[in-house]
Design a protein around this motif. Sequence first.
Motif, PDB file in Angstrom:
ATOM      1  N   ARG A 124      23.907 -29.194 100.383  1.00 13.41           N
ATOM      2  CA  ARG A 124      23.068 -28.549 101.389  1.00 13.41           C
ATOM      3  C   ARG A 124      23.424 -27.068 101.515  1.00 13.41           C
ATOM      4  O   ARG A 124      22.554 -26.197 101.552  1.00 13.41           O
ATOM      5  N   MET A 125      24.715 -26.799 101.586  1.00 10.96           N
ATOM      6  CA  MET A 125      25.138 -25.416 101.747  1.00 10.96           C
ATOM      7  C   MET A 125      24.820 -24.586 100.507  1.00 10.96           C
ATOM      8  O   MET A 125      24.430 -23.421 100.609  1.00 10.96           O
ATOM      9  N   THR A 126      24.958 -25.191  99.340  1.00 13.75           N
ATOM     10  CA  THR A 126      24.635 -24.481  98.106  1.00 13.75           C
ATOM     11  C   THR A 126      23.161 -24.125  98.060  1.00 13.75           C
ATOM     12  O   THR A 126      22.774 -23.020  97.667  1.00 13.75           O
ATOM     13  N   GLU A 127      22.305 -25.066  98.480  1.00 11.67           N
ATOM     14  CA  GLU A 127      20.869 -24.799  98.504  1.00 11.67           C
ATOM     15  C   GLU A 127      20.539 -23.654  99.457  1.00 11.67           C
ATOM     16  O   GLU A 127      19.703 -22.793  99.156  1.00 11.67           O
ATOM     17  N   LEU A 139      22.516 -21.216 100.334  1.00 14.03           N
ATOM     18  CA  LEU A 139      23.017 -19.967  99.775  1.00 14.03           C
ATOM     19  C   LEU A 139      22.084 -19.414  98.702  1.00 14.03           C
ATOM     20  O   LEU A 139      21.940 -18.197  98.550  1.00 14.03           O
ATOM     21  N   ARG A 140      21.462 -20.314  97.971  1.00 17.02           N
ATOM     22  CA  ARG A 140      20.608 -19.895  96.865  1.00 17.02           C
ATOM     23  C   ARG A 140      19.189 -19.560  97.295  1.00 17.02           C
ATOM     24  O   ARG A 140      18.546 -18.682  96.708  1.00 17.02           O
ATOM     25  N   ASN A 141      18.665 -20.283  98.274  1.00 14.15           N
ATOM     26  CA  ASN A 141      17.244 -20.205  98.562  1.00 14.15           C
ATOM     27  C   ASN A 141      16.863 -19.343  99.770  1.00 14.15           C
ATOM     28  O   ASN A 141      15.723 -18.911  99.877  1.00 14.15           O
ATOM     29  N   GLU A 142      17.788 -19.117 100.687  1.00 13.72           N
ATOM     30  CA  GLU A 142      17.428 -18.380 101.893  1.00 13.72           C
ATOM     31  C   GLU A 142      17.781 -16.908 101.724  1.00 13.72           C
ATOM     32  O   GLU A 142      18.921 -16.554 101.490  1.00 13.72           O
ATOM     33  N   GLN A 143      16.751 -16.086 101.841  1.00 11.55           N
ATOM     34  CA  GLN A 143      16.925 -14.652 101.635  1.00 11.55           C
ATOM     35  C   GLN A 143      17.929 -14.069 102.626  1.00 11.55           C
ATOM     36  O   GLN A 143      18.735 -13.206 102.263  1.00 11.55           O
ATOM     37  N   ALA A 144      17.891 -14.561 103.836  1.00 16.06           N
ATOM     38  CA  ALA A 144      18.748 -13.999 104.872  1.00 16.06           C
ATOM     39  C   ALA A 144      20.214 -14.290 104.639  1.00 16.06           C
ATOM     40  O   ALA A 144      21.084 -13.647 105.212  1.00 16.06           O
ATOM     41  N   ARG A 145      20.492 -15.292 103.775  1.00 15.02           N
ATOM     42  CA  ARG A 145      21.885 -15.671 103.557  1.00 15.02           C
ATOM     43  C   ARG A 145      22.400 -15.199 102.202  1.00 15.02           C
ATOM     44  O   ARG A 145      23.474 -15.593 101.780  1.00 15.02           O
ATOM     45  N   ARG A 146      21.603 -14.319 101.528  1.00 15.05           N
ATOM     46  CA  ARG A 146      22.004 -13.918 100.183  1.00 15.05           C
ATOM     47  C   ARG A 146      23.295 -13.111 100.192  1.00 15.05           C
ATOM     48  O   ARG A 146      24.127 -13.234  99.297  1.00 15.05           O
ATOM     49  N   THR A 189      31.093 -25.361  91.958  1.00 15.66           N
ATOM     50  CA  THR A 189      30.302 -26.580  91.834  1.00 15.66           C
ATOM     51  C   THR A 189      30.789 -27.576  92.862  1.00 15.66           C
ATOM     52  O   THR A 189      31.942 -27.527  93.300  1.00 15.66           O
ATOM     53  N   ALA A 190      29.919 -28.474  93.246  1.00 19.27           N
ATOM     54  CA  ALA A 190      30.294 -29.477  94.243  1.00 19.27           C
ATOM     55  C   ALA A 190      31.389 -30.377  93.702  1.00 19.27           C
ATOM     56  O   ALA A 190      31.340 -30.798  92.552  1.00 19.27           O
TER      57      ALA A 190
END
Length: 437
Positions: free
Chosen positions: A53-56, A58-65, A81-82
């Motif tokens: 969940r956290m990896t997703e 980090l990768r997908n939310e612009q605000a968290r880049r 990696t997990a």
Amino acid sequence: MPQVVGVLTRRFGDFAAAEDAVQEALIDAAAQWPEEGVPANPRGWLIQVAYRRMTEQLRNEQARRRREELVATRTPPDRRTAPPADDAYETDRDDTLTTLFLCCHPALTPASAIALTLRSVGGLTTAEIARAFLVPEPTMAQRISRAKQRIKASGVPFRMPAPPERARRLGSVLHVLYLIFNEGYASSAGPDLQRVELSREAIRLARMAHGLLPDDCEVAGLLALMLLTDARRPARTGPGGIPIPLADQDRSLWDGEAVAEGIALVTGTLARGAVGPYQLQAAIAALHDEAATAEETDWPQILALYGLLERMSDNPMVSLNRAVAAAMAHGPSTGLDMLGQLGADGRLAGHHRFYTARAHLLEMAGDRRAAVDDYRAAASRTTSTPERDYLTTRAARLATPDQPERPTPTGHPEPSPDQPERPTSTGHPEPSPSQPG
């Protein structure tokens, strides 16, 4: 669960996001496990799902880049990696105590630190914490959120503080552990008298703190207090969760090993010199546990210890318990006089434990009508369903003229610790003698 939050916080450095990811993983578990079965390594499963969940995010939310880039620079490539669900190091390593010290960060006010820790380590809901602080739930949610952001902004790495900083935070850590245990031992609200998982977690963390600081007398005193109090748990309730007063409990059901361990701990600490409030409370609990019967309880010694504790803490709940102990040692009129002075003080105005204690002493004194009124007043003020039912039943029994009188000294219910207060009040003590179990 705190262990999973600790693993993710250590790896990602973002406490708030880790807690959110774990909550989502728990929701997934609640949906999948009943149908697919509990995995062989539940903690590893939760770590893996929450990590994804956290990896997703980090990768997908612009605000968290930006946060993703920061994590990437701090984390070696082989750790991006997990972890596998059967990774013994990742799943067995327990970071809960580190999380606890993190939540007691000096940048937070004591109230915010307690609230955050009760939520993140104690597992209490925001609504439960809000009820304890007597504030609306949205207000408490904002307070907890601000506390997380303040910890994040501090830039403090996720690790056990150095000894000087650890010493500064220790008082808050012990206080929070006590509150977690307290909520588990005597739930503040709801249908159950106790929440065993909270008590056990508090004891586990107190053991860890004692292992970290074996020479600290108050850490040992807190652990002893928890053990001596929790030892009575098997005898505190009857069928259907009905509370059983201390005098009516089958003492053979008490956990003898926990009693012996607690007595050894508190005896060792008292011999070292300076005595703190947790040690005094543990000594009181030891006197209760050492009595083979309720009649053999050393009330004069308990009264003396409460006197020391009262001078040390100026806690009205300690004063309430001292009044009850005085009644048990010298008669109900002595205790009622002390309760009268405490009532005039005003700090316990409207608190159900004050009415409960006074009702018990009035019953001891033979004033059944006044006792009934106070039992009913206490029942109307408690938010615990078992306590309310117990107090209502007790009032009904006394109000029935043909009911035989109960022998007065043996009505003393189980004491719990002299809890330094819940966050909202000036004290949450052991249930006074007419409190259920």
